[in-house]
Scaffold this motif. Structure first.
Motif, PDB file in Angstrom:
ATOM      1  N   SER A 190      -9.844   9.258 -16.887  1.00 30.95           N
ATOM      2  CA  SER A 190     -11.292   8.856 -17.574  1.00 30.95           C
ATOM      3  C   SER A 190     -12.209   9.933 -17.231  1.00 30.95           C
ATOM      4  N   ALA A 245     -16.821  -4.980 -19.040  1.00 37.05           N
ATOM      5  CA  ALA A 245     -16.025  -4.538 -20.124  1.00 37.05           C
ATOM      6  C   ALA A 245     -16.308  -5.390 -21.429  1.00 37.05           C
ATOM      7  N   TRP A 253     -11.689   2.554 -17.164  1.00 35.50           N
ATOM      8  CA  TRP A 253     -11.392   2.652 -18.682  1.00 35.50           C
ATOM      9  C   TRP A 253     -11.247   3.910 -19.231  1.00 35.50           C
ATOM     10  N   GLY A 259     -12.909  -3.390 -25.055  1.00 38.59           N
ATOM     11  CA  GLY A 259     -12.312  -3.221 -23.916  1.00 38.59           C
ATOM     12  C   GLY A 259     -13.121  -2.039 -23.231  1.00 38.59           C
ATOM     13  N   VAL A 260     -14.036  -1.458 -23.813  1.00 32.41           N
ATOM     14  CA  VAL A 260     -14.545  -0.559 -23.026  1.00 32.41           C
ATOM     15  C   VAL A 260     -15.461  -0.787 -21.928  1.00 32.41           C
ATOM     16  N   HIS A 261     -15.230  -0.296 -20.944  1.00 31.35           N
ATOM     17  CA  HIS A 261     -16.096  -0.529 -19.591  1.00 31.35           C
ATOM     18  C   HIS A 261     -17.583   0.115 -19.770  1.00 31.35           C
TER      19      HIS A 261
END
Length: 191
Positions: A64, A96, A56, A101-103
């Motif tokens: 990242s 996620a 992510w 959508g953040v891992h």
């Protein structure tokens, strides 16, 4: 002439020194409604910039920031019902947030040198002072994410300028660790 590449908002202007005393904290996703919270009960290790296409990244970033912590020290505190594994076939089981959508955490559960570690994005910590990135990995992979190949000399130069050695795999120490694990497992080296 290659365009300037935005590495990551927390790297573009240099690396902010963290603290070796950082002992973990709470990671929070980007949702304003019911954010996912994940507790990391220990300091992090092997923090680095990563150019792979699996990690992510914040909007507009080519890289990242990712580190590891022992999986047994990583616990989902709140809103875990919003987490979904991105790719169940991948080595790193990236959980996620389905909202933003953040891992949030990515444990390695298969037989691998990194088994028992969870990959996390330390910039998501509520707390400040996490250990800064120490190198850049999978730099060439940023091309697969859309970076112009003509910009890669500039990208590597920028990493060196901010004190991060760029590698097209992992750092030599981590590559040696993985090769040693594999050699012991195959019997070429004995413990």
């Amino acid at each position: 002439m290659a365009q300037s590449v935005a590495l990551h908002p927390l790297l573009d202007k240099g690396v902010k020194k963290g603290s070796s005393l950082f002992a973990g904290g709470v990671l929070v996703c980007a949702c304003t409604d019911r954010p996912v919270e994940v507790k990391v009960e220990e300091g992090i290790a092997h923090n680095h910039a990563c150019g792979c296409t699996k990690c992510w990244k914040p909007a507009g970033a080519a890289f990242s920031i990712v580190a590891v912590a022992p999986s047994e020290k990583v616990t989902v505190l709140k809103n875990g019902d919003k987490l979904k594994v991105v790719d169940s076939a991948a080595l790193i089981q990236r959980h996620a947030c389905t909202g933003c959508g953040v891992h949030m955490h990515g444990p390695v559960e298969r037989d691998h040198p990194f088994k028992g570690l969870s990959f996390i994005h330390p910039e998501r910590f509520k707390e400040q002072g996490w250990t800064e990135p120490g190198f850049a990995a999978f730099v060439s992979s940023a091309i697969e994410g859309g970076v112009d190949p003509a910009a890669m000399d500039s990208v590597r130069g920028h990493f060196k300028q901010i004190g991060l050695e760029p590698y097209d795999c992992l750092s030599p120490g981590l590559m040696d660790y993985m090769a040693t694990w594999t050699a012991k497992k195959s019997g070429v080296l004995h413990a």
